[in-house]
Design a protein around this motif. Structure first.
Motif, PDB file in Angstrom:
ATOM      1  N   ARG A   1     -39.544   3.188  38.127  1.00 12.61           N
ATOM      2  CA  ARG A   1     -38.707   2.531  39.146  1.00 12.61           C
ATOM      3  C   ARG A   1     -38.641   3.372  40.417  1.00 12.61           C
TER       4      ARG A   1
ATOM      5  N   CYS B   1     -34.481   0.604  28.309  1.00 14.11           N
ATOM      6  CA  CYS B   1     -34.977  -0.188  29.441  1.00 14.11           C
ATOM      7  C   CYS B   1     -34.586  -1.656  29.334  1.00 14.11           C
TER       8      CYS B   1
ATOM      9  N   LEU C   1     -44.247  -0.552  34.159  1.00 13.05           N
ATOM     10  CA  LEU C   1     -42.879  -0.775  33.684  1.00 13.05           C
ATOM     11  C   LEU C   1     -42.831  -2.017  32.795  1.00 13.05           C
TER      12      LEU C   1
ATOM     13  N   LYS D   1     -39.775   2.463  44.453  1.00 12.59           N
ATOM     14  CA  LYS D   1     -38.941   2.662  45.644  1.00 12.59           C
ATOM     15  C   LYS D   1     -39.598   3.591  46.660  1.00 12.59           C
TER      16      LYS D   1
END
Length: 116
Positions: free
Chosen positions: A109, A93, A83, A113
């Motif tokens: 992302r 972004c 990222l 998670k």
């Protein structure tokens, strides 16, 4: 509103975005999938994540696919690194209001998670 349900296909596509070291820089165990490509941690069946096929090496001049694997705990770090490499060149972004408009950023992302 976007659908936040993650499918197996979404996860596999996101894992394919992760940069893995070139096979020449890995140990035999890492290339064979018995150790994490990122950290070298020995892998177990429950702790390993397949990162999908990669065609980044050649043998006798022909491309050869290989199948890197990673320790589950290494996925968030690798996704964050991807990222950070992606976001500076991506207008959506860089703007908090349009973060979800970039499928690459959203996928990375989501990996952070899902694998924390």
């Amino acid at each position: 509103m976007r659908d936040t349900t993650t499918t197996n296909h979404d996860v596999l596509a996101a894992l394919a975005l992760l940069h893995v070291p070139h096979p020449d820089r890995l140990t035999d165990r890492q290339r064979a999938g018995s150790a994490c490509v990122f950290s070298g941690i020995p892998l177990t069946v429950t702790g390993a994540t397949d990162l999908g096929p990669r065609a980044t090496t050649t043998r006798h001049g022909d491309p050869v696919s290989w199948y890197p694997r990673a320790h589950r705990g290494e996925i968030p770090r690798a996704a964050l690194a991807a990222l950070h490499a992606h976001a500076p060149g991506c207008a959506p972004c860089r703007d908090r209001a349009t973060l979800d408009d970039c499928p690459t950023g959203a996928a990375l992302r989501r990996l952070m998670k899902e694998y924390r």
